[in-house]
Design a protein around this motif. Structure first.
Motif, PDB file in Angstrom:
ATOM      1  N   VAL A   1     -33.121  13.670   8.331  1.00  8.54           N
ATOM      2  CA  VAL A   1     -33.997  13.991   7.044  1.00  8.54           C
ATOM      3  C   VAL A   1     -33.224  13.331   6.015  1.00  8.54           C
ATOM      4  CG1 VAL A   1     -34.532  16.479   7.595  1.00  8.54           C
ATOM      5  CG2 VAL A   1     -32.488  15.942   6.275  1.00  8.54           C
ATOM      6  N   ASP A   2     -33.973  12.861   4.886  1.00  6.46           N
ATOM      7  CA  ASP A   2     -33.359  12.283   3.761  1.00  6.46           C
ATOM      8  C   ASP A   2     -32.250  12.814   3.001  1.00  6.46           C
ATOM      9  OD1 ASP A   2     -34.218  13.010   1.154  1.00  6.46           O
ATOM     10  OD2 ASP A   2     -36.130  13.177   2.329  1.00  6.46           O
ATOM     11  N   PRO A   3     -31.634  11.887   2.401  1.00  6.82           N
ATOM     12  CA  PRO A   3     -30.376  12.412   1.774  1.00  6.82           C
ATOM     13  C   PRO A   3     -30.344  13.490   0.754  1.00  6.82           C
ATOM     14  CG  PRO A   3     -30.216   9.882   1.879  1.00  6.82           C
ATOM     15  CD  PRO A   3     -31.589  10.433   2.390  1.00  6.82           C
ATOM     16  N   ALA A   4     -31.626  13.404  -0.196  1.00  5.29           N
ATOM     17  CA  ALA A   4     -31.732  14.327  -1.114  1.00  5.29           C
ATOM     18  C   ALA A   4     -31.887  15.823  -0.437  1.00  5.29           C
ATOM     19  CB  ALA A   4     -32.970  14.064  -2.116  1.00  5.29           C
TER      20      ALA A   4
ATOM     21  N   ARG B   1     -31.303  16.820   2.526  1.00  4.29           N
ATOM     22  CA  ARG B   1     -30.139  16.909   3.277  1.00  4.29           C
ATOM     23  C   ARG B   1     -29.163  18.043   2.562  1.00  4.29           C
ATOM     24  NH1 ARG B   1     -25.294  14.882   5.403  1.00  4.29           N
ATOM     25  NH2 ARG B   1     -25.524  12.903   4.670  1.00  4.29           N
ATOM     26  N   ARG B   2     -29.375  17.568   1.229  1.00  3.15           N
ATOM     27  CA  ARG B   2     -28.384  18.255   0.371  1.00  3.15           C
ATOM     28  C   ARG B   2     -28.870  19.465  -0.348  1.00  3.15           C
ATOM     29  NH1 ARG B   2     -26.499  13.153   0.400  1.00  3.15           N
ATOM     30  NH2 ARG B   2     -24.345  13.264   0.701  1.00  3.15           N
TER      31      ARG B   2
END
Lengths: 319, 246
Positions: free
Chosen positions: B168-171, B173-174
């Motif tokens: 999944v994309d970094p944003a 994921r966070r």
């Protein structure tokens, strides 16, 4: 070595019941263009669904583009697909190994398909293949993830290709095996091979000569990792302290903080350039936080991706 | 730190023929803790996790999960835990509300409770407009949030997450880890595997498996200090280098 011009592909995805594709955004009429010189490791970096596999499948002559051109070495992906298949090694995302065949049988199979033998190419694949050779009679299905990956790479290399296309070779692989894998790619590159590789792990970007950050079917940046980082425009701070999880909400509530993300044992935040560290530090102290340390930091490729993604979303609903 | 033990494992071992996949592991997880369960590919994480969620029987040793014995009460365990696999375990051809209804029903929740909690959940996720959307049409990040919410919908004492953030994309994921924090604040214990070493830093405590054994177990900061490492990635590399099996 690789030349891609105005490439576009639009299709209806059965799986998600949506139109997807690459180079199809209305505001980017030109599609995807890039070139990769011989001996370069070019990384396409982006999350699942960004279009990495679609792009690679077109270049591996497994999928036809709607428009645009692509040449691998001197060959056109449509006209000369048979020639291209001889000079590329392609490792798809799901390792295309035969799980009921042994390690050696798999390698032999791929060698035969390319009209060659293991013996003829042994020297070439030796570095990688020797790591799994002790298990050559084991069924491929019974190998660990790291070993499957090495076997798949050996199979993709057995005919000594000029260009290697690796679609997410390190997904689901632990950090140690991932590092070893990139060390192997480095050796192949030093031998003159051109390598096109995709990954969802942002930290692997620095192992590439150049990278393209990809999202929603488009390249949002294309440059050396160092230049992508140098182009970062925001003021980026790292914030550390006790009780990080609740601190994140209080940081977000502070007016001059633009974005804030948890990065393991610290938060990375972008702020108004006029904000002083002491001001934020005083605010957090007042809120009761302890052991606060705030430092300006150099962004990672992941910070760049987050910033570029946010830019792309201005005026558009978040998906 | 609360003292209620939610997972208690002693000398747990699993052998497949001559091969010892899990080798005599012993550890405890306390209620409300975020516990990172790390290890290289083939170190034995999945086998260990499968025993803890009642899908595989141990060769020897004992373990209690949410107060139930994994050898004799695996059905009770399944009722009292949540589980989310890499593949999100949602039904793509069912609508958002139908997925919630299905899983809640399987866990034996009453219709009235399901209806109320569904409204509440959709509101909280800001998903009200997507109630009737087929899951396959949702963006990946939304699917993941929904899958996690469904996994804890029946209020389990503990939720097991098997590499929940791959690809999944970094944003997103966070954001996903922020949901995990919230669950832990609600006293749901989180037991997670991951290959992202920065995610190990979010955990209260982390165990690292090497060749079927647990070779390290502590808070991330203690592990970093002990192994004189600058981050968890380095801790992991130092430990995994000792592995002798493939």
């Amino acid at each position: 070595m690789i030349e891609v011009k105005n490439l576009r592909k639009n299709y209806h995805s059965e799986k998600s019941d949506k139109y997807a594709g690459i180079g199809t955004k209305e505001d980017k009429e030109n599609g995807i263009s890039f070139s990769v010189p011989k001996g370069e490791v070019f990384g396409v970096i982006g999350p699942d669904g960004a279009g990495k596999t679609t792009l690679f499948r077109i270049l591996a002559t497994l999928l036809l583009a709607d428009s645009g051109e692509a040449r691998m070495s001197k060959w056109d992906v449509v006209e000369d697909y048979k020639e291209i298949r001889k000079i590329i090694g392609y490792m798809p995302g799901k390792f295309s190994l035969y799980f009921d065949l042994s390690v050696e049988e798999n390698l032999k199979f791929f060698a035969t398909v390319f009209d060659t033998t293991i013996e003829e190419n042994y020297e070439f694949i030796k570095d990688i293949y020797q790591q799994i050779e002790p298990f050559k009679t084991r069924r491929a299905g019974a190998l660990s993830g790291g070993m499957k990956q090495k076997l798949a790479l050996s199979c993709a290399l057995i005919h000594q290709p000029e260009i290697l296309i690796l679609d997410e070779p390190t997904t689901g692989v632990d950090p140690v095996s991932r590092k070893e894998f990139w060390d192997m790619l480095k050796k192949l590159k030093e031998g003159g091979m051109t390598i096109l590789v995709s990954t969802a792990y942002m930290d692997e970007a620095t192992r590439c000569d150049r990278i393209a950050l990809m999202r929603d079917g488009e390249f949002i940046a294309i440059d050396t990792p160092a230049q992508v980082i140098a182009d970062y425009e925001q003021t980026l701070w790292s914030v550390k302290g006790d009780n990080l999880s609740s601190m994140l909400e209080d940081i977000r509530a502070y007016p001059q903080v633009e974005t804030s993300f948890a990065f393991g044992d610290e938060h990375h935040i972008t702020v108004d350039p006029n904000l002083k560290k002491e001001e934020l530090s005083d605010y957090l102290t007042e809120k009761g936080y302890t052991n606060i340390s705030i430092n300006e930091i150099t962004p990672t490729v992941e910070d760049c991706f987050l910033a570029l993604t946010k830019e792309g979303e201005k005026g558009k609903e978040e998906d | 730190m609360k003292n209620n033990i939610i997972v208690e494992v002693s000398e747990l071992t699993k052998k497949f023929g001559n091969f010892t996949a899990v080798d005599n592991i012993t550890f405890k997880v306390t209620e409300g803790e975020i516990f990172g369960f790390l290890g290289a590919n083939g170190a034995g994480k999945t086998t260990a996790m499968q025993m803890l969620i009642g899908l595989s029987k141990q060769t020897s040793g004992e373990a209690f999960v949410a107060g139930y014995n994994i050898r004799t009460e695996s059905e009770e365990i399944k009722k009292n835990i949540g589980y989310m696999s890499q593949k999100f375990s949602l039904y793509e051809d069912l609508k958002v509300w139908e997925n919630i209804r299905l899983f809640a029903g399987i866990y034996g929740m009453k219709d009235k409770d399901i209806a109320e909690k569904t409204d509440d959940l959709l509101k909280r996720l800001d998903f009200e407009d997507e109630r009737n959307t087929l899951v396959k049409s949702l963006p990946l990040g939304w699917k993941q949030k929904l899958a996690f919410s469904v996994a804890i919908f029946h209020n389990p004492k503990i939720v097991f997450l098997d590499e929940p953030t791959g690809g999944v994309d970094p944003a997103t994921r966070r954001q996903f880890w922020e949901m995990i924090y919230k669950a832990a604040e609600d006293n749901i214990t989180v037991f997670a595997t991951t290959h992202y070493m920065d995610e190990a830093e979010y955990c209260d405590r982390v165990s690292i498996m090497v060749d079927g054994r647990i070779d390290a177990l502590d808070t991330p900061s203690n592990l970093k200090a002990h192994f004189e490492a600058k981050d968890m990635d380095e801790v992991f590399r130092k430990l995994a280098r000792k592995a002798t099996r493939d």
